[in-house]
Enzyme design. Structure first.
Site, PDB file in Angstrom:
ATOM      1  N   ASP A   1     -46.854  17.377   6.749  1.00  0.00           N
ATOM      2  CA  ASP A   1     -47.603  16.190   6.346  1.00  0.00           C
ATOM      3  C   ASP A   1     -47.362  15.844   4.872  1.00  0.00           C
ATOM      4  OD1 ASP A   1     -49.290  14.089   6.868  1.00  0.00           O
ATOM      5  OD2 ASP A   1     -50.946  15.315   7.592  1.00  0.00           O
TER       6      ASP A   1
ATOM      7  N   ASP B   1     -52.025   6.635  10.942  1.00  0.00           N
ATOM      8  CA  ASP B   1     -52.592   7.455  12.017  1.00  0.00           C
ATOM      9  C   ASP B   1     -53.063   6.608  13.197  1.00  0.00           C
ATOM     10  OD1 ASP B   1     -52.202   9.430  10.170  1.00  0.00           O
ATOM     11  OD2 ASP B   1     -54.240  10.232  10.282  1.00  0.00           O
TER      12      ASP B   1
ATOM     13  N   GLY C   1     -45.345   6.874   7.933  1.00  0.00           N
ATOM     14  CA  GLY C   1     -44.326   5.829   8.139  1.00  0.00           C
ATOM     15  C   GLY C   1     -43.718   5.307   6.859  1.00  0.00           C
TER      16      GLY C   1
END
Ligand code: GLA
Length: 579
Positions: free
Chosen positions: A164, A221, A201
């Protein structure tokens, strides 16, 4: 009025596609050392991830029960192989050697034990980390522990890492550099581990994510609403994240590198009408399958309903997703809420999704012209496992209600059908010699308000101090957009100003970055500008750059928060290459 997206198809272009796809985003010069991991994720990864249903509330008992359910529900045998533990599996502190360790309450026997259990069920073990010093849930991140963490994961038997990006602005490294580090240390640790870029993204298809990783997020998300599902789908398959001229991101995906519109919410919707609920689950799953998206289920498998199980394990729909050719589907027709997607398959047939995203019942027609076929063609309903018949020139789905859809396989087996021509490199990449106006190139990534070419955001001519600029970008409030580049190009020049038509008191700030916001490499910063500020010129030296991002951020004068009205312009931005 019906609007067709014309497909420009020829066999020669298919060959071009293959050549271009093998190198179109290789903006990084580093190549992973070890070709032995080149086989990873040749079809979109399939599995289950804990986040969408459990969020932080995971523990040994739940994960083991899910592993059992993946087997008993038939999910494993349908192809779901990775069981991924998302955020909040780890203890708040590393151990005395600096290694990550399991949360002692949630996973008292440690992570190797849970990995062994997952493996004992014939599944693969996936885990979450964050490339900053802390995760999105403020637990220890991998920043400056990259090597030890990859070694630890390999020792635990990890097969898949979701990496992440919360807080990664503080890393001081380009995203491309960050992810390449993980690839390097995974290879050094000696275990073939799939690396999943989770960065909301932020343009991995532009800055070269495929050099380090097998999949990358294309948007923010996903939530458990169809609004969110369609928005995420349009990050991969539409123009939420790229210039509309591209027809989605299909040309950036292929065997071993996939666009990831985020994990599945199938089974998590709270829609009362059972028929609409089933249509919604199918619409979501069908979209992910036609878009060759990773299929990471995110529902509570311990209590799966028959309907949800049948959708998630539907063999013929999954086969579309897992097709060896690995072509991402693309839109061939859009009329308001009605859409048709096409995904030519390895066996010479093509998969087609007819989808009604609206509330009103509608008929949707796919013509053979849209999908490169002609004459009489057999049509099979993949949800119903049924041949529907042979149709000439077109097929119409009648009376599709809210989220109503059909997933079809059309045509005869034989030579694979050609793919459309990809956008050529020169239309979106700074590769030319001499002077390149950025306004002649399509941006390959954007977020928030799309920039308007050669006009202000409101569609007026760009005028600064009485001078009209033919070229430039109009921005509003918050506009981020990125151009792909190569090492070529020496200077970036241009002018910025708050739009003359803006009479409010709010301010705006223009910044130019190398790569994405996480990299936080600001090449030029205008500072806050108001309608009274004189225009500012930029003249930046570009060295070894991958890609360039232009941003505009509006700020509210009263409270310092994001303004929702201020307009700005980048006038005449040009790249000057010396040789
Ligand atoms: C980010 C990711 C999500 C999830 C959470 C966990 O928001 O995008 O998919 O992993 O972090 O904290």
């Amino acid at each position: 009025m019906v609007k067709k997206i014309k497909q420009n198809i020829s066999l020669a272009l298919l060959v071009t596609l293959c050549i271009v796809l093998s190198g179109c985003v290789s903006t990084q010069s580093y190549k992973p050392d070890s070709p032995k991991y080149a086989h990873l994720a040749m079809t979109p990864p399939m599995g289950w991830n804990s986040w969408n249903f459990f969020a932080k509330e995971i523990d040994e008992a739940k994960i083991k029960a899910v592993a059992d359910a993946m087997v008993s529900s038939g999910m494993r045998d349908a192809g779901y192989e990775y069981l991924v533990l998302d955020d909040a599996w780890m203890a708040a502190e590393r151990d005395k050697n600096g290694a990550l360790q399991a949360d002692p309450v949630k996973f008292p026997k440690g992570m190797k034990e849970i990995g062994d259990y997952i493996h004992s069920k014939g599944l693969k073990f996936g885990i979450y980390e964050d490339r900053a010093f802390r995760t999105c849930q403020s637990l220890p991140g991998s920043f400056e522990h990259e090597e030890i963490d990859m070694k630890t994961f390999a020792a635990w038997g990890v097969d898949y890492i979701k990496m992440d990006s919360c807080s990664a602005e503080g890393n001081g490294r380009l995203s491309s550099e960050d992810y390449m580090l993980y690839r390097k240390y995974i290879e050094k640790a000696g275990r073939p581990i799939v690396l999943s870029i989770s960065d909301f993204g932020s343009a991995a298809w532009v800055w070269g994510g495929k050099e380090s990783s097998q999949l990358w997020r294309t948007g923010w998300d996903i939530r458990h609403s169809m609004h969110s599902v369609y928005r995420c789908a349009d990050c991969s398959g539409g123009n939420n994240r790229i210039h509309p001229a591209f027809n989605g991101l299909w040309q950036f995906a292929g065997p071993g590198y996939w666009n990831d519109p985020d994990m599945l919410q199938v089974g998590n919707f709270t829609i009362e009408d059972k028929k609409v609920l089933e249509s919604a689950n199918k619409a979501h799953f069908g979209l992910w399958c036609i878009l060759a998206s990773p299929l990471m289920a995110g529902n509570d498998l311990r209590v799966i309903t028959d309907s949800v199980r049948d959708i998630l394990t539907s063999p013929e729909v999954i086969a579309v997703n897992q097709d060896k050719r690995g072509l991402q589907g693309y839109k061939v027709f859009v009329d308001g809420n009605l859409e048709v997607y096409n995904k030519p398959l390895a066996d010479g047939t093509t998969a087609v999704l007819l989808l009604n995203k609206g509330k009103d019942t509608a008929d949707i027609t796919v013509t053979w012209e849209m999908i490169g076929l002609s004459g009489k063609q057999p049509v099979r309903d993949l949800w119903e496992h049924k041949d529907i018949g042979t149709f000439e020139d077109s097929f119409s789905a009648k009376g599709l209600g809210e989220h109503g859809n059909m997933m079809l396989k059309i045509g005869k087996k034989g030579r694979p059908l050609p793919a459309p021509a990809p956008m050529s490199l020169e239309k979106y990449t700074i590769t030319r010699k001499g002077v390149t106006s950025l306004c002649d190139l399509y941006y390959a990534w954007r977020e928030h308000n799309p920039p308007v070419y050669n006009k202000t955001f409101d569609g007026k001519p760009i005028v600064i101090d009485g001078k009209t600029f033919e070229r430039g970008f109009g921005c509003k409030t918050k506009t981020d957009f990125m151009f792909a580049g190569t090492e070529r190009g020496d200077r970036l020049i241009g002018t910025v100003a708050i739009d003359e038509s803006y009479q409010g008191e709010n301010s705006g700030r223009f910044r130019i970055y190398h790569e994405d916001r996480f990299a936080n490499r600001v090449l030029w910063d205008s500072g806050q500008m108001t309608k009274d500020s004189p225009a500012k010129e930029f003249n930046i030296e570009l060295k070894d750059y991958n890609c360039i991002m232009l941003t505009f951020d509006g700020k509210n004068k009263e409270n310092g928060k994001n303004a929702n009205d201020v307009l700005g312009v980048f006038a005449d931005p040009q790249i000057i290459a010396n040789d």
